[in-house]
Design a protein around this motif. Structure first.
Motif, short mmCIF file in Angstrom:
data_model
loop_
_atom_site.label_atom_id
_atom_site.label_comp_id
_atom_site.label_asym_id
_atom_site.label_seq_id
_atom_site.Cartn_x
_atom_site.Cartn_y
_atom_site.Cartn_z
N GLY A 1 0.81 -1.21 0.00
CA GLY A 1 0.00 0.00 0.00
C GLY A 1 0.84 1.26 0.00
O GLY A 1 0.55 2.21 -0.73
N VAL A 2 1.88 1.28 0.83
CA VAL A 2 2.77 2.44 0.88
C VAL A 2 3.46 2.64 -0.47
O VAL A 2 3.50 3.75 -1.01
N GLU B 1 0.96 3.85 -3.11
CA GLU B 1 0.58 5.26 -2.91
C GLU B 1 1.66 6.20 -3.41
O GLU B 1 1.40 7.18 -4.11
N ARG C 1 1.88 6.04 -7.26
CA ARG C 1 0.81 6.81 -7.92
C ARG C 1 1.13 8.30 -7.99
O ARG C 1 0.68 9.00 -8.89
#
Length: 65
Positions: free
Chosen positions: A31-32, A35, A38
């Protein structure tokens, strides 16, 4: 850098960081990384994106782990 190459480097980065931070859930590491990755969407020069993502993820994961 081709998108496929970048994707492979990002996947390898997730594996390295998950090994480096075994106390953290792999999903949290993913997830990190996702993120931060992105944040570089739409940027024309892609050559250093994996390195920049790695630096950002290391900072963030070190602060939490």
């Amino acid at each position: 850098m081709a998108a496929h190459d970048e994707d492979q480097q990002i996947a390898a980065l997730v594996r390295r960081l998950a090994a480096q931070f075994p106390a953290l859930d792999t999903g949290a590491v993913e997830g990190v990384v996702a993120e931060i990755h992105r944040g570089f969407d739409g940027r024309p020069v892609r050559d250093f994106v994996p390195l920049l993502v790695e630096r950002g993820a290391l900072r963030r994961l070190s602060a939490t782990g």
